[in-house]
Design an enzyme around this catalytic site. Sequence first.
Site, PDB file in Angstrom:
ATOM      1  N   LYS A   8      32.634  67.438 103.351  1.00 24.45           N
ATOM      2  CA  LYS A   8      33.072  68.642 104.064  1.00 24.45           C
ATOM      3  C   LYS A   8      31.889  69.581 104.325  1.00 24.45           C
ATOM      4  O   LYS A   8      31.692  70.047 105.440  1.00 24.45           O
ATOM      5  CB  LYS A   8      34.146  69.397 103.253  1.00 24.45           C
ATOM      6  N   ARG A  22      43.521  74.910  99.276  1.00 30.71           N
ATOM      7  CA  ARG A  22      43.559  73.810  98.315  1.00 30.71           C
ATOM      8  C   ARG A  22      44.918  73.671  97.650  1.00 30.71           C
ATOM      9  O   ARG A  22      45.097  72.764  96.839  1.00 30.71           O
ATOM     10  CB  ARG A  22      42.519  74.072  97.224  1.00 30.71           C
ATOM     11  N   ARG A  55      24.323  64.393  94.363  1.00 38.61           N
ATOM     12  CA  ARG A  55      24.251  65.573  95.244  1.00 38.61           C
ATOM     13  C   ARG A  55      23.256  66.615  94.724  1.00 38.61           C
ATOM     14  O   ARG A  55      23.228  66.921  93.542  1.00 38.61           O
ATOM     15  CB  ARG A  55      25.646  66.202  95.350  1.00 38.61           C
ATOM     16  N   ARG A  61      24.608  71.224  91.036  1.00 39.30           N
ATOM     17  CA  ARG A  61      25.746  72.003  90.536  1.00 39.30           C
ATOM     18  C   ARG A  61      26.114  71.579  89.125  1.00 39.30           C
ATOM     19  O   ARG A  61      26.142  70.394  88.819  1.00 39.30           O
ATOM     20  CB  ARG A  61      26.949  71.816  91.477  1.00 39.30           C
ATOM     21  N   ARG A  72      38.389  67.352  88.733  1.00 39.94           N
ATOM     22  CA  ARG A  72      38.440  67.836  90.119  1.00 39.94           C
ATOM     23  C   ARG A  72      39.215  66.858  91.005  1.00 39.94           C
ATOM     24  O   ARG A  72      39.957  67.277  91.891  1.00 39.94           O
ATOM     25  CB  ARG A  72      37.020  68.066  90.650  1.00 39.94           C
TER      26      ARG A  72
END
Length: 218
Positions: free
Chosen positions: A13, A88, A127, A161, A172
């Site tokens: 996203k 969400r 990431r 992160r 998550r």
Amino acid sequence: MNLILLGPPGAGKGTQAELLQKKLNVPKLSTGDMLRAAVKAGTEIGKLADSVMKAGQLVSDDIMINLIRERILESDCAQGFILDGFPRTTAQAEALDKMLVQMGKPLSLVIELTVNDEILIERIAGRFSCAACGTGYHDVFKPTQVKDTCDICGSHEFIRRKDDNRETVTSRLSAYHAQTAPLLPYYRNKSILRSVDGMAEIKDVTASINKVLGEASK
Ligand code: ADP
Ligand code: ADP
Ligand code: ZN
């Protein structure tokens, strides 16, 4: 264009929103980025959100709805926006519909990026992003062109992160399947949902999104 990019953590996203905001010349509103900024700044919202984010759970609907309402009212959203990470939950989606009707800014499209859970874990594990300009990268799938140097701003500082670890990712993903996936039928029923294969290469996902946007504007 008022768009939502919908999909599980690691679906792409943020990556696609970054490209789309340049193409469409409207800002991307990433609630994850907004919350991380609040945590860093030590605001009241940041204090409440910190432990929830570390646990891989969702921050309360009240906080999120107020946060996004204020953001959409800012002048840079006058020509549209791209939502990344919001809504969400069904409560967030319903509140968004209500506020957009009041503001006279109906949703144009909701673009779903579909990706398998195994691939998501690989994506999240690799990431990282530029500490200076926020551009997103991946160790394997989207490395910097020059080692340790941001392609966009030239910075040598990068961040990972805290919640991009294996344990938090599992929570998550569960939160996504339990609380966010019900938004797919919600938007399908309104005939504004378009699904795109998020497992293709970044440039091919971008091409699919552009195709969907082209069809919508006919
Ligand atoms: P999200 O915002 O949905 O959590 P990101 O855009 O941050 O996802 O993407 C997660 C990671 O996967 C990032 O490291 C990004 O560079 C990488 N990535 C994004 N899209 C793709 C893709 N189509 N193929 C391979 N890697 C991707
Ligand atoms: P991802 O890359 O996993 O899609 P985000 O950066 O969008 O993650 O969000 C990181 C965390 O911030 C989430 O795990 C959640 O704790 C919190 N968060 C972000 N957006 C929302 C939202 N709309 N509602 C509730 N919590 C949110
Ligand atoms: Zn940079």
